[in-house]
Structures are given as C-alpha cells and as structure tokens.
Scaffold this active site. Structure first.
Site, PDB file in Angstrom:
ATOM      1  CE1 TYR A  13      -4.327  -1.351   0.134  1.00 45.02           C
ATOM      2  CE2 TYR A  13      -3.098  -3.138   1.172  1.00 45.02           C
ATOM      3  CZ  TYR A  13      -4.237  -2.671   0.538  1.00 45.02           C
ATOM      4  OH  TYR A  13      -5.280  -3.526   0.308  1.00 45.02           O
ATOM      5  CD  GLU A 162       4.325   8.635   1.456  1.00 40.07           C
ATOM      6  OE1 GLU A 162       5.341   8.647   0.771  1.00 40.07           O
ATOM      7  OE2 GLU A 162       3.566   9.622   1.557  1.00 40.07           O
ATOM      8  CG  LEU A 164       0.534   7.162   1.338  1.00 37.12           C
ATOM      9  CD1 LEU A 164      -0.638   6.216   1.478  1.00 37.12           C
ATOM     10  CD2 LEU A 164       1.312   6.820   0.088  1.00 37.12           C
ATOM     11  CE  LYS A 217       3.917   7.043   9.156  1.00 35.12           C
ATOM     12  NZ  LYS A 217       3.102   7.269   8.001  1.00 35.12           N
ATOM     13  CB  CYS A 273      -0.686   3.878  10.276  1.00 36.07           C
ATOM     14  SG  CYS A 273       0.237   3.564   8.786  1.00 36.07           S
ATOM     15  CG  PHE A 335      -8.761   0.989   7.370  1.00 32.83           C
ATOM     16  CD1 PHE A 335      -8.093   0.572   6.241  1.00 32.83           C
ATOM     17  CD2 PHE A 335      -8.456   2.240   7.898  1.00 32.83           C
ATOM     18  CE1 PHE A 335      -7.146   1.374   5.634  1.00 32.83           C
ATOM     19  CE2 PHE A 335      -7.502   3.053   7.307  1.00 32.83           C
ATOM     20  CZ  PHE A 335      -6.853   2.615   6.161  1.00 32.83           C
ATOM     21  NE  ARG A 343      -2.478  -3.326   5.951  1.00 27.85           N
ATOM     22  CZ  ARG A 343      -1.361  -2.807   5.450  1.00 27.85           C
ATOM     23  NH1 ARG A 343      -0.184  -3.235   5.872  1.00 27.85           N
ATOM     24  NH2 ARG A 343      -1.411  -1.859   4.538  1.00 27.85           N
TER      25      ARG A 343
HETATM   26  C1  UDX Z   1      -3.031   7.317   8.472  1.00 30.26           C
HETATM   27  C2  UDX Z   1      -2.480   8.761   8.416  1.00 30.26           C
HETATM   28  O1  UDX Z   1      -3.550   9.662   8.134  1.00 30.26           O
HETATM   29  C3  UDX Z   1      -1.397   8.863   7.365  1.00 30.26           C
HETATM   30  O2  UDX Z   1      -0.828  10.153   7.374  1.00 30.26           O
HETATM   31  C4  UDX Z   1      -0.321   7.828   7.664  1.00 30.26           C
HETATM   32  O3  UDX Z   1       0.653   7.850   6.653  1.00 30.26           O
HETATM   33  C5  UDX Z   1      -0.926   6.435   7.752  1.00 30.26           C
HETATM   34  O4  UDX Z   1      -1.978   6.409   8.708  1.00 30.26           O
HETATM   35  P1  UDX Z   1      -4.729   5.880   7.018  1.00 30.26           P
HETATM   36  O5  UDX Z   1      -4.654   4.904   8.141  1.00 30.26           O
HETATM   37  O6  UDX Z   1      -4.528   5.388   5.633  1.00 30.26           O
HETATM   38  O7  UDX Z   1      -3.660   7.057   7.231  1.00 30.26           O
HETATM   39  O8  UDX Z   1      -6.176   6.591   7.029  1.00 30.26           O
HETATM   40  P2  UDX Z   1      -6.835   7.787   7.855  1.00 30.26           P
HETATM   41  O9  UDX Z   1      -7.596   8.599   6.901  1.00 30.26           O
HETATM   42  O10 UDX Z   1      -5.888   8.488   8.728  1.00 30.26           O
HETATM   43  O11 UDX Z   1      -7.912   7.021   8.755  1.00 30.26           O
HETATM   44  C6  UDX Z   1      -7.541   6.138   9.818  1.00 30.26           C
HETATM   45  C7  UDX Z   1      -8.768   5.684  10.564  1.00 30.26           C
HETATM   46  O12 UDX Z   1      -9.321   6.761  11.313  1.00 30.26           O
HETATM   47  C8  UDX Z   1      -9.906   5.159   9.679  1.00 30.26           C
HETATM   48  O13 UDX Z   1     -10.450   4.009  10.266  1.00 30.26           O
HETATM   49  C9  UDX Z   1     -10.892   6.300   9.664  1.00 30.26           C
HETATM   50  O14 UDX Z   1     -12.210   5.867   9.460  1.00 30.26           O
HETATM   51  C10 UDX Z   1     -10.707   6.847  11.085  1.00 30.26           C
HETATM   52  N1  UDX Z   1     -11.124   8.261  11.221  1.00 30.26           N
HETATM   53  C11 UDX Z   1     -10.509   9.234  10.502  1.00 30.26           C
HETATM   54  C12 UDX Z   1     -12.137   8.589  12.125  1.00 30.26           C
HETATM   55  O15 UDX Z   1     -12.681   7.701  12.807  1.00 30.26           O
HETATM   56  N2  UDX Z   1     -12.500   9.900  12.260  1.00 30.26           N
HETATM   57  C13 UDX Z   1     -11.903  10.906  11.553  1.00 30.26           C
HETATM   58  O16 UDX Z   1     -12.292  12.072  11.739  1.00 30.26           O
HETATM   59  C14 UDX Z   1     -10.873  10.563  10.642  1.00 30.26           C
HETATM   60  P1  ADP Z   2       2.500  -1.326   3.617  1.00 36.07           P
HETATM   61  O1  ADP Z   2       1.105  -0.918   3.963  1.00 36.07           O
HETATM   62  O2  ADP Z   2       3.511  -0.870   4.631  1.00 36.07           O
HETATM   63  O3  ADP Z   2       2.883  -0.976   2.229  1.00 36.07           O
HETATM   64  P2  ADP Z   2       2.066  -4.100   2.792  1.00 36.07           P
HETATM   65  O4  ADP Z   2       1.878  -5.303   3.662  1.00 36.07           O
HETATM   66  O5  ADP Z   2       0.947  -3.646   1.932  1.00 36.07           O
HETATM   67  O6  ADP Z   2       2.563  -2.929   3.777  1.00 36.07           O
HETATM   68  O7  ADP Z   2       3.314  -4.323   1.828  1.00 36.07           O
HETATM   69  C1  ADP Z   2       4.542  -4.790   2.225  1.00 36.07           C
HETATM   70  C2  ADP Z   2       5.107  -5.731   1.145  1.00 36.07           C
HETATM   71  O8  ADP Z   2       6.478  -6.031   1.473  1.00 36.07           O
HETATM   72  C3  ADP Z   2       4.402  -7.075   1.006  1.00 36.07           C
HETATM   73  O9  ADP Z   2       3.911  -7.220  -0.318  1.00 36.07           O
HETATM   74  C4  ADP Z   2       5.492  -8.132   1.337  1.00 36.07           C
HETATM   75  O10 ADP Z   2       5.402  -9.297   0.538  1.00 36.07           O
HETATM   76  C5  ADP Z   2       6.775  -7.365   1.019  1.00 36.07           C
HETATM   77  N1  ADP Z   2       7.968  -7.877   1.708  1.00 36.07           N
HETATM   78  C6  ADP Z   2       8.120  -8.155   3.027  1.00 36.07           C
HETATM   79  N2  ADP Z   2       9.372  -8.577   3.290  1.00 36.07           N
HETATM   80  C7  ADP Z   2      10.061  -8.569   2.116  1.00 36.07           C
HETATM   81  C8  ADP Z   2      11.411  -8.883   1.734  1.00 36.07           C
HETATM   82  N3  ADP Z   2      12.325  -9.280   2.622  1.00 36.07           N
HETATM   83  N4  ADP Z   2      11.752  -8.750   0.427  1.00 36.07           N
HETATM   84  C9  ADP Z   2      10.825  -8.322  -0.473  1.00 36.07           C
HETATM   85  N5  ADP Z   2       9.565  -8.004  -0.181  1.00 36.07           N
HETATM   86  C10 ADP Z   2       9.155  -8.124   1.098  1.00 36.07           C
END
Ligand code: UDX
Ligand code: ADP
Length: 436
Positions: A13, A162, A164, A217, A273, A335, A343
């Site tokens: 991701y 990151e 995002l 982070k 995260c 999620f 996740r």
């Molecule tokens: C988060 C951070 O925003 C991002 O900067 C970091 O890189 C990764 O973690 P993400 O988990 O992809 O991103 O989504 P985010 O939009 O932050 O939502 C996280 C959770 O909080 C979701 O389940 C969302 O539904 C929930 N949420 C968000 C709330 O319940 N209320 C809100 O007001 C905002």
């Molecule tokens: P994120 O949300 O942090 O991007 P993901 O689980 O979506 O996490 O992606 C992590 C990727 O890293 C998976 O596709 C996994 O197969 C790969 N990965 C984990 N360990 C290794 C490794 N040693 N070499 C190459 N790829 C790996």
C-alpha cells in the site's frame, strides 16, 4: 549522487502508489518495485488494471501510463538492488505477535532481512531509504548491518516516512503537505530531495536528523489518532446528554487553533498505522521508563477499543439483548472508504463480538471479497475456521445482504451506500428493523 535507477523493496500500500507517482514525475528514472510475493507482483503486472492488488482512486491510471516505460514490477530482488543507486525499504512492520514486546513493539524482521539482502548483494555505493514506519533508532540497526559487510561499498541511510492516507494516496502524494527527509549526509539528502523536487516545491521538503524524522512519523499518527479518540469520547457523553456530537465537532472545529479535520466520531479508527504506531510509541516510552508518557498515549488505544466494543454492545442490547441466530447485515468491511485494505478495521472486531453472541453475519463491501473477510476473522483465532465460514457469508449485492436481516450495521463510509433504495431494503428486512 545522480539517481538513474531506484529499487523499492515491498509492493504494498505504501511502496506501490509512492513509486508509481515517483515514476510518473521522473520519466528519466527507472523505478523497479520488487517483492517476494510472486502472486502480488503478477497482479501488479496484470493486463487487466482492475486486478491490481491495491485499490486506490487514480492509481490504475498512473500504472497504465508508466508501467513498462519507467515503472517495473519484479521478483528479481538481487539484480534490482545491484543495479540501483537508491533503494527504498517499504516492507511491512506489523506489531510483534511473539516474544519480547509481543502486542506492542514493531516486528522488524522484514526490515532486517531487507538490510541483510542489500548488504549481501551490493557491489556499488547505495543510498538506502527507510520508507516503512519504524521505531525511533531503527536506522541505527540498518546502519550497523550495512556498515559491517567487510566490503568496500558505502551506504548512506535516510529516513523518509510516508504520510499518505489510503483512499487518497495519489492526491496526498501529488500534493503533499510536506516531505520529510532525515539523514546525516547532506549529499544523500539532496539526492532524494531532487527526486521529490520534480514536483514538490523545495520549501515543502523538510530536512532533519534521522531520529527526528523517525519520531515525527510516530508522533503525527499519534496526534491524529488522539483527535479521533477525543471526539469519540465526547460522542459517548453526547449519547447520555442532549448534545449532538456533529454539532459539537463543528463548533470546536471552527476554532482555528483546533481546526475542522479528523473530528468525525466513528466506531473507532482502524488501518495499519494508528494502533501500531501508538503501541510502538508506548513501548518505546516504557523502555525508557517514561511511564507517565506511555500511559498518556496508551489511553488513545484504550478509548478506541472501548468505542468498538460500545458499538456492538449497543447493537446487541437494542436487539432485545440477543443476536443469537439473527442475521446481521454489515455494509462495509474495509477500514475506511476507497480502499480494499482491511487491516485493523473496526468491522473485524465488531463481527467477532457479534459472533461470540452467535449472530449470523452477512457482509457486503464493494472492494473486499469473502476470502479476505474469512482470513481477517481467522487471524483473530477466536473460533475455528469452519465456524467462521458457517456463520459469516459475503454477498456481492447489498440488497441480498440485507434481505431478512434483523439489523444493518454500516461499518465503512462508502459513498455508494447513500445511493441505495433504502425503502426497498427496509421492506425486505425483519421487523422491527434496525440500522446502526
Ligand atoms: C493514516 C495517516 O492519516 C497517514 O498520514 C499515515 O501515513 C498512515 O496512517 P490511514 O490509516 O490510511 O492514514 O487513514 P486515515 O484517513 O488516517 O484514517 C484512519 C482511521 O481513522 C480510519 O479508520 C478512519 O475511518 C478513522 N477516522 C478518521 C475517524 O474515525 N474519524 C476521523 O475524523 C478521521
Ligand atoms: P504497507 O502498507 O507498509 O505498504 P504491505 O503489507 O501492503 O505494507 O506491503 C509490504 C510488502 O512487502 C508485502 O507485499 C510483502 O510481501 C513485502 N515484503 C516483506 N518482506 C520482504 C522482503 N524481505 N523482500 C521483499 N519483499 C518483502
């Protein structure tokens, strides 16, 4: 160092969308994303763009534009590391499920394996970029592995977390609030700043030391999650008073010191995260014996668990204290909207709780299939796979999902849910019909 070839380890991701945008904005750099998961790489290379392993609005278009030109997906990890000047480590760092720090600390085995892999095969100098969210001072471990190879190869280590959010990844990447680069060597930092510089204004590229970058982070995610737990705590108080949490959120959000974002009360935050990073922060604080600090941040998670539990408790008590044998339709499993990622989705925990009460669960999510739903429940190990399979069914149509249901629980805020014929849904439900 002039960067002509980038390798990204981890086609997930974070790695997938980030590299797609780097490739789009740097046509002169060859970007190769490698992964040990052959099935995932094959899906990234699929002719049919709807089969990409990750759903993100706008991603398929960029992959269509760059794939085979300067963006490549491959399982040839060693060769790609060898030829690249810059290597991003973008592998998963889940919470440890075993041993010391179980349930709290980040599991760094995948990161360490990457560092060892880079150390083993590199024959020329490399800039190694930590992209995965990592506990503070992880760079030290990577450095120690890379600097003790006994080879005449120089490694610079940068932290480039990151920010995002899934569902808006492409927009966030194209127009980031800031890009953070932590490092020791000015040259290495500038090499990476140049890659981002092709589309991000220099004043939004922040340079810090490695530790500040790593800690920023974790802190950013902790602050964001804290806002959600804060408003969720107020939502419970609202339910016992005549206050309306949306009105309260709007009223406080108009204070420019507070701001309007991340104040949506919810059934609890999910995603890969927030929980993981806060647990990590708590673990680190405890490891320095900073118990007041650790307790402070841990409360954000405690409140989040409470919020998820409260949702299912409320559903059960409204259905006359029993859901045994009743069909409960869950709309949404991801999620959040606009992603196929599940996740730590609140839906998993709510379903698990309802299953303990012997409910029959019907799931519909526009982007999540039954295999994923079953895997998420099986991962909890609460009951046998057969039982999960028996009690939980996925549907590809929301009307089928809600037919004869005693209640509907909206788990994800997918926009399409607003467009349904809700009268039709109501008419085919068991009465009295409930929606949560
Ligand atoms: C988060 C951070 O925003 C991002 O900067 C970091 O890189 C990764 O973690 P993400 O988990 O992809 O991103 O989504 P985010 O939009 O932050 O939502 C996280 C959770 O909080 C979701 O389940 C969302 O539904 C929930 N949420 C968000 C709330 O319940 N209320 C809100 O007001 C905002
Ligand atoms: P994120 O949300 O942090 O991007 P993901 O689980 O979506 O996490 O992606 C992590 C990727 O890293 C998976 O596709 C996994 O197969 C790969 N990965 C984990 N360990 C290794 C490794 N040693 N070499 C190459 N790829 C790996």
């Amino acid at each position: 160092m002039k960067i002509t070839k980038i390798c990204c380890i981890g086609a997930g991701y974070v790695g997938g969308p980030t590299m797609a945008v780097i490739a789009k904005k740097n046509p002169n750099i060859k970007v190769t994303i490698v992964d040990i998961n052959e099935e995932r790489i094959a899906a990234w290379n699929d002719e049919d763009l709807s089969k990409l392993p990750i759903y993100e609005p706008g991603l398929a278009e960029i992959v269509a534009e760059t794939r085979g030109k300067n963006l490549f997906f491959s399982t040839a990890i060693d060769e790609t590391i060898k030829e690249s000047e810059m290597i991003f480590i973008s592998v998963n760092t889940p919470t440890k499920t075993y041993g010391k720090g179980k349930g709290m600390a980040a599991d760094l085995k995948y990161v360490e394996l990457c560092a060892r892999n880079i150390a083993e095969v590199s024959t020329t100098d490399k800039i190694v970029v930590e992209k995965s969210t990592l506990p503070v001072r992880t760079a030290q471990a990577i450095k120690s592995i890379l600097h003790n190879t006994g080879k005449d190869v120089k490694f610079e280590i940068l932290s480039n977390p990151e920010f995002l959010a899934e569902g808006t990844a492409i927009q966030d990447l194209l127009n980031p609030d800031r890009v953070l680069i932590g490092g020791e060597s000015g040259d290495a930092i500038e090499s990476l700043a140049n890659v981002y510089g092709s589309w991000v204004p220099q004043e939004r590229i922040l340079r810090t030391n490695v530790w500040s970058s790593e800690l920023s982070k974790l802190t950013a995610n902790a602050f964001l999650a804290q806002r959600i737990s804060s408003i969720n705590a107020i939502s419970e108080l609202c339910e016992h008073t005549e206050a309306n949490v949306d009105e309260v959120a709007k009223a406080i959000g108009m204070d420019s010191r507070i701001g309007p974002k991340f104040l949506n009360a919810s059934i609890g935050f999910g995603g890969s995260c927030f929980q993981k990073d806060i647990l990590n922060l708590v673990y680190i604080a405890r490891s320095y014996n900073l118990n007041a600090v650790a307790d402070y941040w841990e409360q954000v998670i405690i409140l989040n668990d409470h919020q998820k539990r409260r949702f299912s408790d409320n559903l059960i008590s409204t259905l006359y204290n029993t859901v045994s044998g009743k069909k409960i339709a869950m709309l949404g499993w991801a999620f959040k909207k606009d992603t196929n990622d599940t996740r730590e989705s609140a839906a998993i925990y709510v379903a698990d709780h309802l299953l303990n009460e012997q409910a029959n669960i019907a799931v519909y999510d526009p982007k999540v299939n039954n295999k994923k739903v079953q895997a998420d429940l099986n991962y909890l190990n609460t009951r046998s796979e057969e039982e999960n399979n028996d009690l939980v069914k996925s549907y590809s149509d929301p009307y089928e999902t809600s037919k004869d249901a005693h209640a509907i629980a909206i788990m994800t805020e997918w926009d399409e849910f607003k467009t349904y014929d809700w009268e039709k849904i109501y008419n085919q439900m068991k009465k009295p019909a409930f929606i949560f």
